[in-house]
Design an enzyme around this catalytic site. Structure first.
Site, PDB file in Angstrom:
ATOM      1  N   CYS A 252       8.028  -0.858  10.928  1.00 54.72           N
ATOM      2  CA  CYS A 252       8.875  -0.620   9.755  1.00 54.72           C
ATOM      3  C   CYS A 252       8.712  -1.741   8.734  1.00 54.72           C
ATOM      4  O   CYS A 252       8.768  -1.506   7.529  1.00 54.72           O
ATOM      5  CB  CYS A 252      10.335  -0.525  10.165  1.00 54.72           C
ATOM      6  SG  CYS A 252      10.668   0.913  11.184  1.00 54.72           S
ATOM      7  N   ASN A 379       2.546   3.573   8.945  1.00 52.64           N
ATOM      8  CA  ASN A 379       3.343   3.386  10.153  1.00 52.64           C
ATOM      9  C   ASN A 379       4.413   4.464  10.241  1.00 52.64           C
ATOM     10  O   ASN A 379       5.329   4.484   9.413  1.00 52.64           O
ATOM     11  CB  ASN A 379       4.042   2.023  10.141  1.00 52.64           C
ATOM     12  CG  ASN A 379       5.026   1.897  11.303  1.00 52.64           C
ATOM     13  OD1 ASN A 379       4.617   1.803  12.457  1.00 52.64           O
ATOM     14  ND2 ASN A 379       6.319   1.912  11.003  1.00 52.64           N
ATOM     15  N   GLU A 380       4.275   5.332  11.172  1.00 50.85           N
ATOM     16  CA  GLU A 380       5.326   6.332  11.461  1.00 50.85           C
ATOM     17  C   GLU A 380       5.781   7.075  10.207  1.00 50.85           C
ATOM     18  O   GLU A 380       6.935   7.499  10.110  1.00 50.85           O
ATOM     19  CB  GLU A 380       6.570   5.658  12.057  1.00 50.85           C
ATOM     20  CG  GLU A 380       6.361   4.979  13.371  1.00 50.85           C
ATOM     21  CD  GLU A 380       7.680   4.556  14.030  1.00 50.85           C
ATOM     22  OE1 GLU A 380       8.736   4.643  13.376  1.00 50.85           O
ATOM     23  OE2 GLU A 380       7.639   4.149  15.190  1.00 50.85           O
TER      24      GLU A 380
END
Ligand code: AHR
Length: 655
Positions: A252, A379-380
């Site tokens: 994150c 990322n994600e």
């Protein structure tokens, strides 16, 4: 989407089984043929989360050294966080303010001004309490440095002391300041006592006005003795994992809480006092003292391939506390510059010293390239049209310019679901070589999904499991991960890499649980999960041998309570068996070693076992740790796997 392989394999395997029914005894059936597996299978993921960088791996002992903390980081922060004023009793009097006029660097705009109107017996100044106290060790050397600008007409001498809570002095240095602009002053203090909660005191000794910034106390004893380096004990614990790669600087943290919070690697290199500091998405502050140069250097120092991950030009979908609706995308007119930044990172790591960014690496102290092979993009992320457009632009540009770099794409935050499916579709369509799957789940997930990758289509991108953990630090959690990891080895032809997450967390500042290693200023406590990771990563192989271990009367159960793997490390020639028993009853494992030329018996055995609920804690850090012994081995090995255990047996064979 990914199931074609299964059906095809089942037909072929059926044919093979029939054909091999009449083979001579001892011949290796094709289904038991060895296969090459990834050499980069087990590594680590470092995120600046739970004070992992400042107050953690980065060895700086002064917190908020440049007075840049503020409510933008965290409501409780001010530029004086971790600082106290020394203006009472034996100290002098005057005013202490934070100012921004003509700063040391535009990137580091705040500094403190001491307006000394009376010096008292001891001078007037400020005191830093570090990250929950400054740990010092008797006889060890600490570099003190600060920037000062005298704002009055005569120079102001400065005294810097290392002090205990009660005022006892563990070391002192003095500086004679000069008039003029900002100037750096350095000296070394040798601590005369060991204390885990010392303070750094900075005192102005005559009247006048004095500006101070970037006040630092750095141990000389860093990991590998690097200047601006890593905390030695914590870095050693990480190095002991023998990770094959390191993903950084975060998950994150990388894509950030809004566009202005996207992690920009260029802000993190160069002199530390000129780096652009930033709010950390985990609600604290990033000094960027641990920046991309230091990350690359650390990777080299621990023998891990660097895997930097950069945002896909979109922010976290949870930006602003939204629930997956807050993704912000960089305006198209900024994409050219953004893509250039991504390409410049590769030049920074690998370019010749004559290139623009290679020259900056050389200037930082590393003329030799860092041999960057992997770059993560995203990322994600939520797989939105905005994401897709930017992801495609970035990945195509990087592949065109740097075809030898292996790109790692992203497929959402969960092991299944919409972003997972869409992310895979994107990666397959764009021919991204590796994708990054993430999952945090109950132990049960790891026990029932051991076969997850058996059916992955080998013609699709390979997999990096960039973040995974079962929810807990008990032996049972760790063993569920161990059982799962045997499945990763078995599928090491399609699973290229895997890293547990998160890696380290400072007690008292934990934003995420569980973690692999917990620490305070003076203690480092690896978890049982750490020991499992360590046994797997320091016993990796490059060839997988199927069917070597069988459980007597207890065929490997579907829920993987019993699991095993057999790999060979061609470097040493060693065969490594991993036998996992997540059950409450002992199990007999039989290993058929007849195909190997064993050169030495006994073999080494490392065993983790105990009660399923046990864990390693600050109070009892050695509750469950691996125990070493030896074991006789021959053509057949019959091994009693204790209840709740992981056994790693390393056998020497002819190279
Ligand atoms: O590892 C902690 C967080 O989990 C990471 O930042 C993120 O990628 C994931 O959601």
């Amino acid at each position: 989407m990914k199931k074609f392989y299964t059906a095809a394999l089942a037909i072929v395997a059926g044919a093979v089984m029939n054909a091999t029914a009449q083979r001579a005894p001892g011949t290796i059936v094709p289904s038991q043929m060895p296969k090459k597996i990834s050499k980069d299978l087990f590594g680590i993921f470092f995120e600046d989360l739970s004070y992992a960088a400042d107050g953690g791996l980065y060895a700086e002992l002064v917190q908020n050294r440049s007075f840049e903390y503020g409510p933008g980081d965290n409501n409780a922060f001010t530029p004086f966080t971790a600082w106290d004023f020394l203006t009472m009793r034996k100290y002098g009097y005057g005013n202490i303010t934070v100012e921004t006029n003509a700063p040391l660097s535009e990137n580091n705009p705040h500094y403190v001004v001491l307006d000394i109107q009376g010096t008292g017996q001891q001078g007037m100044g400020i005191m830093n309490s570090g990250f929950d106290g400054i740990p010092v060790k008797s006889g060890e050397k600490y570099d003190v440095s600060l920037f000062a600008r005298v704002l009055s007409k005569t120079p102001i001498p400065i005294k810097v002391l290392l002090q205990g809570k009660k005022g006892d002095i563990y070391g002192a240095v003095e500086f004679n300041t000069e008039l003029g602009n900002w100037k750096k002053y350095n000296r070394t203090i040798t601590a005369t006592q060991t204390n885990d909660s010392a303070r750094l005191v900075v005192l102005a000794m005559t009247k006048g006005r004095l500006a101070l910034d970037e006040i630092s106390l750095f141990p000389q004893n860093t990991f590998k003795g690097r200047a601006n380096g890593m905390r030695a004990d914590l870095a050693q614990a990480i190095a002991d994992l023998k990770p094959k790669f390191m993903r950084f600087p975060g998950g994150c943290l990388t894509h950030g809480d809004g566009l202005e919070n996207i992690y920009r690697w260029k802000n993190t290199i160069g002199p530390v006092e000129q780096r652009v500091q930033m709010r950390n998405i985990w609600r604290y502050h990033q000094s960027m003292g641990l920046g991309f140069y230091e990350y690359f250097q650390f990777c080299e120092d621990i023998g891990a391939k660097p895997l930097p991950v950069l945002a896909a030009a979109v922010s976290c979908q949870n930006t602003g506390g939204t629930r997956e609706t807050g993704q912000e995308a960089l305006p198209m007119e900024e994409m050219k510059a953004y893509i250039q930044d991504v390409c410049d990172l590769i030049e920074f790591a690998n370019g010749p010293v004559t290139s623009t960014w290679g020259a900056k690496r050389a200037a930082a102290g590393h003329p030799k390239p860092f041999d960057l092979q992997y770059v993560g993009i995203g990322n994600e992320d939520k797989i939105t049209p905005q994401f897709k457009e930017r992801y495609e632009m970035i990945t195509k540009a990087v592949r065109a310019k740097y075809p030898n770099i292996t790109l790692v794409g992203t497929v959402g935050p969960r092991p299944s679901g919409e972003d997972f499916e869409l992310g895979w579709q994107e990666a397959i369509g764009l021919k991204i070589p590796v994708v990054d799957e993430h999952y945090y789940e109950k132990p049960d997930f790891f026990l029932t999904n051991n076969q997850r990758y058996d059916t992955y289509d080998r013609s699709h991108p390979e997999v990096y499991i960039g973040e995974y953990a079962s929810w807990g630090n008990t032996l049972f959690n760790a063993l569920s991960e161990a059982s799962y990891m045997t499945g990763l080895e078995r599928n090491g032809d399609v699973v290229r890499m895997a890293s547990y997450a998160p890696l380290i967390a400072r007690q008292g500042h934990i934003s995420w649980n569980p973690n692999l290693i917990y620490f305070t200023g003076t203690q480092v406590v690896p978890t049982v999960n750490y020991y499992v990771q360590k046994l797997f990563s320091s016993n990796q192989g490059d060839t997988y041998y199927p069917g070597v271990v069988k459980f007597k009367d207890n065929p490997a159960s579907k829920d993987s309570i019993l699991a095993s793997s057999c790999v060979r490390d061609s470097g040493s020639g060693d065969i490594i068996l991993k036998i996992v028993n997540v059950g409450a009853a002992g199990a007999t494992a039989k290993a058929d070693l007849s195909r190997f030329s064993i050169t030495k018996s006994p073999a080494s055995l490392e065993l983790i076992s105990g009660k399923p609920g046990e864990k390693d804690t600050f109070a009892d850090p050695n509750a469950v740790v691996p125990k070493n012994s030896t074991i006789q081995v021959g053509k057949e090995l019959v091994y009693q796997a204790p209840p709740f255990s992981l056994s790693v047996i390393r056998i020497h064979t002819k190279k």
